[in-house]
Design an enzyme around this catalytic site. Structure first.
Site, PDB file in Angstrom:
ATOM      1  N   GLU A 162      30.925  40.159  30.552  1.00  0.00           N
ATOM      2  CA  GLU A 162      31.449  39.856  31.881  1.00  0.00           C
ATOM      3  C   GLU A 162      30.617  38.743  32.520  1.00  0.00           C
ATOM      4  O   GLU A 162      29.577  39.026  33.161  1.00  0.00           O
ATOM      5  CB  GLU A 162      31.385  41.100  32.769  1.00  0.00           C
ATOM      6  CG  GLU A 162      32.197  42.262  32.246  1.00  0.00           C
ATOM      7  CD  GLU A 162      32.610  43.200  33.367  1.00  0.00           C
ATOM      8  OE1 GLU A 162      33.804  43.477  33.479  1.00  0.00           O
ATOM      9  OE2 GLU A 162      31.744  43.633  34.142  1.00  0.00           O
ATOM     10  N   GLY A 168      35.840  39.168  39.819  1.00  0.00           N
ATOM     11  CA  GLY A 168      36.443  39.237  41.148  1.00  0.00           C
ATOM     12  C   GLY A 168      36.703  37.893  41.797  1.00  0.00           C
ATOM     13  O   GLY A 168      36.935  37.815  43.001  1.00  0.00           O
TER      14      GLY A 168
HETATM   15  P1  PGA Z   1      37.434  42.097  38.053  1.00  0.00           P
HETATM   16  O1  PGA Z   1      36.167  43.009  37.713  1.00  0.00           O
HETATM   17  O2  PGA Z   1      38.504  42.414  37.018  1.00  0.00           O
HETATM   18  O3  PGA Z   1      37.851  42.481  39.430  1.00  0.00           O
HETATM   19  O4  PGA Z   1      36.977  40.667  37.947  1.00  0.00           O
HETATM   20  C1  PGA Z   1      35.780  43.272  36.405  1.00  0.00           C
HETATM   21  C2  PGA Z   1      34.523  44.109  36.375  1.00  0.00           C
HETATM   22  O5  PGA Z   1      33.617  43.863  37.187  1.00  0.00           O
HETATM   23  O6  PGA Z   1      34.400  45.039  35.564  1.00  0.00           O
END
Ligand code: PGA
Length: 245
Positions: A162, A168
């Site tokens: 990630e 986000g």
């Molecule tokens: P997101 O978050 O899909 O809202 O970008 C992913 C995560 O933090 O696991």
């Protein structure tokens, strides 16, 4: 076997009723739902298909650790997965590599499959992919330190790649870049000779419009989905795309 799709609800939703409704609406066989701990028991009573995952875990058994949920408590509730080292915990709760290492070792020792989150911040990514790899390699080495000293029946480890700048933000990594890092993670762990099957998920702004570009990448074994997992239709679409039904 299909690809793994995990819903990371983070600190959502606000009420138990909403949590139960959301869980029922996304109760898909093969999916994994990771709600706040406070909802785990009630969701366990309400889910018939999806598996449950905790968002964190304390490494000690039981004792004087105010505010922590221990591996034993998760074990006794039959929780088989735990997210460890999410970048939000590293940032807001000052979770260190040493704490993450203790959690990873406790998970292995107690047969709770860890979903270890790794990923570089924007300033590292700006220096190029080799810098990102170096950053991630360091995170992996620290998280898995002393793993060879642990007795464990676990055969699989799950890593969620990630990139912090993609979480986000609505700006996911490119599928090619995510795939290159996934391959790198698998190779790094293979040379460590842990004899573990390694699955690498991509996480960071996954939604139904970009899911197929990630699921088409051979080295990406699934997705960790944050924001889009709170919308049942979106989450179901993402699950279907990764599992081609
Ligand atoms: P997101 O978050 O899909 O809202 O970008 C992913 C995560 O933090 O696991």
């Amino acid at each position: 076997m299909g690809k793994l799709v995990i819903a990371n609800w983070k600190s959502n939703p606000a009420t138990l009723d909403e949590a139960v409704n959301l869980a029922k609406a996304t109760d898909i066989r093969g999916a994994i739902i990771s709600p706040p701990d406070i909802y785990l028991q009630e969701l366990k009573n309400n889910l018939s298909n999806a598996d449950l995952c905790a968002q964190n875990m304390f490494w000690e058994d039981t004792g004087s650790y105010t505010g922590e949920t221990s591996w034993r408590q998760l074990n006794n509730m039959g929780i088989k997965y735990v997210i460890i080292g999410h970048s939000e915990r590293r940032k807001y709760l000052n979770e260190t590599d040493l704490m993450i290492n203790k959690k990873v070792l406790a998970a292995f020792q107690n047969n709770i499959t860890p979903i270890l989150c790794v990923g570089e911040p924007e300033e590292v990514r700006e220096k190029g992919v080799e810098s990102a790899k170096e950053f991630i390699k360091n995170q992996l080495q620290k998280a898995f330190s002393n793993l060879e000293t642990i007795n464990s029946n676990l055969e699989t480890v799950i890593i969620a790649y990630e990139p912090i700048w993609a979480i986000g933000t609505g700006k996911p990594a490119t599928p090619e870049a995510a795939s290159e890092i996934s391959r790198f993670i698998k190779e790094s762990l293979k040379t460590k000779n842990y004899n573990l099957e390694t699955k690498v998920l991509y996480g960071g702004s996954v939604d139904s419009s970009n899911a197929s570009s990630f699921s088409n990448e051979q080295d990406i074994d699934g997705a960790l989905v944050g924001g889009a997992s709170l919308k049942p239709d979106e989450f179901k679409k993402i699950y279907d795309i990764f599992n081609k039904s």
